[in-house]
Design an enzyme around this catalytic site. Structure first.
Site, short mmCIF file in Angstrom:
data_model
loop_
_atom_site.label_atom_id
_atom_site.label_comp_id
_atom_site.label_asym_id
_atom_site.label_seq_id
_atom_site.Cartn_x
_atom_site.Cartn_y
_atom_site.Cartn_z
N ASP A 1 3.38 -1.33 0.83
CA ASP A 1 2.95 -1.31 -0.56
C ASP A 1 3.36 0.04 -1.13
O ASP A 1 4.15 0.76 -0.54
CB ASP A 1 1.46 -1.61 -0.71
CG ASP A 1 0.56 -0.50 -0.15
OD1 ASP A 1 1.10 0.53 0.33
OD2 ASP A 1 -0.66 -0.66 -0.20
N ARG B 1 -10.15 -3.59 -7.11
CA ARG B 1 -9.58 -2.25 -7.21
C ARG B 1 -8.86 -2.12 -8.54
O ARG B 1 -7.91 -2.84 -8.82
CB ARG B 1 -8.63 -1.95 -6.04
CG ARG B 1 -8.08 -0.52 -6.13
CD ARG B 1 -7.51 0.01 -4.82
NE ARG B 1 -6.33 -0.69 -4.35
CZ ARG B 1 -5.56 -0.28 -3.34
NH1 ARG B 1 -5.87 0.83 -2.69
NH2 ARG B 1 -4.52 -0.99 -2.95
#
Length: 731
Positions: free
Chosen positions: A636, A342
């Site tokens: 996160d 990612r």
């Protein structure tokens, strides 16, 4: 002052330049000077377009803010709102029917439904564990979690508990009955296994032997026939199950059939993350991540691990080889998860590279160039490239997050094409995973897919980021409902359903992944096993899990649900309406009691502080943070975004005051300090919050949340982390 190397119009941090030139380019046949010249040209050509796309975001947001402010009094007119969004180009035309044409995609993505891990690439140990989580012990996953209760003498304890072990064995036998049923009887009564005439047979006592209900589920074995140590390989719904037999082992000796473990194919794919789960703010951080990514692709990443008084080196697992049922051939299966990487989105810049005027270069451009280059090592096995291979079809899989609408997807496609030119790769080698986590992408998802129709390999919903954008987009519309109530809103169900429906309508089944989001409660695995089956039942070919153990447990769901059969049931259906997707989650009336408001503020402040303090002080981007009730949650930047945006919204509309926020933050700082008291490196915040950079960052994220681009947390986090690193360096 960062030491830099001049490359055309660019000024590249020495650490990055040396790593790319000396390590990443080695073994690729690319000329370093030509490569860096290509980097310079890509940056020069694409930076203006990136800037234009960000300006378009700001322009649309300003128009939406103004529209809501002009209608602050009176009910929300949904039809007028929809017409307005169409007029300003926020809602775009439907592109019509089409089917994606992505080619050269690995089976793990096209035809194998199973769990997906997301792991911070800056942590080599986590990265190795995730890559190796392709196979996992079901016995270990059951024994070590709350899936098996500790009632009736089944406590985990400090040594092996036979009572608990027997419960694990019984659970696994019941799982096998569902995944690979016998022609008659149950694995619970199994007293032995054998292979006769290329077929597996199970003894159910008194020399009664039965085969599988579907003999074709037996696909291989290891060991010598007649040997006490051997294994049986089964396949169900495209996933493998290995029954390990060793009657002399500690567990096998307690089992009447000598089974010591049941191993499940688990994390079929893994995303190595440079984005929301990491704290990478400068060249030093980026090089650490790039070097780990290189080790994963070369196959030589290793990490020394200490457990108790033992130290060992963890490396990537080799492939697994089995004898075919008739004994005449071999079957080789991947030993590692298929890796995605990612990249970051279009917003952030990073000073790992600047231009001649000192302007930081867009980090997304850097990531595409460098992760793409490094991934070349995972395309072929050679002395120069390393002993292992990632893709067996010659593709590189890049997840691109936080894109807003089709034009931004088209820009990513053009960026990848330019990177392929620089790397000398065939066009469409770099595949794209589209995160459906921003409102404008959701509303125009079909057009987004069309823009990447020959590259797209997955779409994935991300509830938390998507909620953060939902709040920020409609920041001026009024106060939002409480965070915990968001999941029951009409737009959420429509969002999840539409992602599957549009994926199926554009030909994803059998060609690309349709993914769903993370299970964040890392310790509540019994709840996960009970609830997360809903994702494959909804048509998801993959869903995110927080750990290798969770991957093994979630893998059971893909044996219980044939996702591709679900697709056939859902094809042609349109379950989501645009009106539901456009339903803003506004509080219908401000009927909260003062204690409810305080609870919401405290809960969000505690969550923000617990995550931010580790981000700023320790550079940890993904944390298991205990919430206000001491339940461990995987946090996160996505969880941070929704928490900070909700409080910013309530602040904007007078539900709370700035003093309420500051008071709660000070009170919750003491709670977070206490939760981290056993960490010798932790720096308390509550004693002197004014001098704590982490505390100040958390406060700024809320108080300035309304003006942050799309409600993103990265600009503040990056600036404050750099501030912290500078303070430590200057101490």
């Amino acid at each position: 002052m960062t030491d830099r190397v001049t490359v055309g119009n660019l000024r590249v941090a020495r650490a990055l330049y040396d790593f790319i030139t000396d390590e990443a380019l080695a073994g690729t046949d690319l000329d370093p000077d030509s490569f860096w010249s290509g980097v310079d040209k890509v940056v020069a050509d694409l930076t203006p377009r990136n800037q234009e796309l960000l300006a378009r975001r700001d322009d649309l947001q300003a128009q939406i803010d103004k529209w809501h402010r002009q209608r602050a009094i009176g009910p929300h007119d949904a039809d007028e709102y929809k017409q307005f969004l169409t007029e300003i180009g926020y809602l775009e035309p439907d592109p019509g029917d089409f089917t994606i044409t992505t080619a050269g995609v690995d089976d793990e993505i096209t035809t194998t439904a199973g769990p997906q891990l997301v792991v911070p690439v800056l942590n080599a140990r986590f990265a190795l564990n995730a890559a190796n989580a392709r196979w996992g012990s079901l016995y270990d996953a059951l024994y070590g979690t709350d899936v098996i209760s500790e009632e009736d003498g089944a406590e985990k304890g400090t040594s092996y508990n036979r009572v608990r072990g027997d419960k694990v064995i019984a659970y696994a036998r019941e799982f096998l009955d569902g995944a690979a049923p016998l022609a008659s009887g149950s694995y619970a009564d199994a007293t032995g296994f054998r292979i006769e005439d290329g077929q597996v047979q199970v003894e159910l006592g008194d020399d009664q032997w039965v085969g599988l209900a579907d003999p074709d589920q037996f696909v291989g074995y290891t060991g010598e026939l007649g040997s006490p140590q051997w294994s049986i390989l089964l396949r169900n719904n495209g996933l493998h199950i290995e029954i390990l037999i060793d009657p002399d082992s500690p567990v096998g000796s307690t089992d009447k059939a000598g089974v010591k473990d049941v191993v499940l194919e688990s994390a079929v794919t893994t995303i190595m993350d440079f984005e929301d789960s990491v704290a990478a703010v400068d060249a030093e951080d980026k090089v650490l991540g790039y070097r780990n990514w290189l080790g994963l692709n070369r196959g030589d990443l290793s990490e020394e691990v200490s457990k108790g008084d033992k130290t060992f080196t963890r490396v990537l697992n080799p492939d697994r080889t089995y004898t075919t049922p008739d004994g005449s051939g071999e079957l080789t299966l991947p030993g590692r998860s298929l890796l995605f990487v990612r990249n970051v989105g279009h917003l952030m810049t990073n000073d790992a590279i600047t231009d001649a005027e000192g302007n930081e270069v867009f980090e997304g451009i850097q990531d595409a160039l460098f992760t793409g280059l490094i991934a070349m090592h995972g395309l072929k096995e050679s002395d120069a490239n390393g002993p292992l291979r990632n893709s067996r079809t010659g593709s590189v899989y890049i997840v691109k997050p936080k894109m807003h609408g089709p034009a931004e997807v088209a820009y990513t496609v053009d960026l990848f094409s330019r990177v392929e030119d620089v790397l000398g790769l065939p066009q469409n080698t770099l595949k794209v995973g589209i995160m459906d986590e921003e409102r404008r992408t959701t509303l125009n998802l079909k057009a987004c897919i069309k823009a990447a129709a020959d590259r797209v390999v997955f779409i994935n919903t991300g509830f938390l980021d998507r909620t953060g954008d939902e709040i920020h987009t409609s920041m001026e519309a009024g106060p939002m409902i409480r965070k915990g109530a968001m999941k029951s809103q009409p737009w959420i169900k429509a969002y999840e359903d539409q992602n599957v429906d549009v994926g199926l309508a554009t030909g994803f089944s059998g060609r690309a992944q349709i993914g769903k989001g993370m299970w964040a409660m890392t310790d509540l695995m019994a709840d996960m096993v009970e609830q997360k089956i809903g994702q494959p039942k909804a048509g998801a070919t993959t869903a995110w899990v927080p750990s290798p153990t969770a991957a093994t447990l979630h893998a059971m769901h893909y044996h219980q649900v044939d996702v591709y059969a679900v697709h056939k049931e859902l094809e042609g259906k349109q379950r989501a309406s645009l009106d539901d997707l456009l339903t803003i989650p506004l509080a219908k009336e401000l009927a909260w009691a003062p204690e409810e408001i305080r609870e919401e503020v405290d809960n969000n402040c505690q969550s923000i502080l617990g995550y931010v303090v580790r981000w700023i002080d320790a550079g940890v981007g993904c944390s298991k943070v205990p919430d206000i009730h001491d339940i461990a949650l995987m946090e996160d930047r996505a969880t941070l975004r929704i928490s900070s945006q909700l409080l910013a919204n309530w602040l904007r509309h007078g539900v709370i005051t700035e003093e309420d926020v500051k008071t709660s933050l000070r009170r919750m700082a003491a709670v977070v300090d206490e939760q981290n008291a056993k960490d010798p490196d932790f720096k308390p915040m509550a004693t002197d919050p004014d001098s704590s950079i982490a505390f100040q960052a958390a406060q700024e994220l809320i108080l300035a949340g309304g003006t942050q681009p799309s409600g993103y947390t990265e600009p503040i986090l990056h600036r404050r982390r750099r501030e912290y690193k500078a303070s430590v360096a200057g101490a």
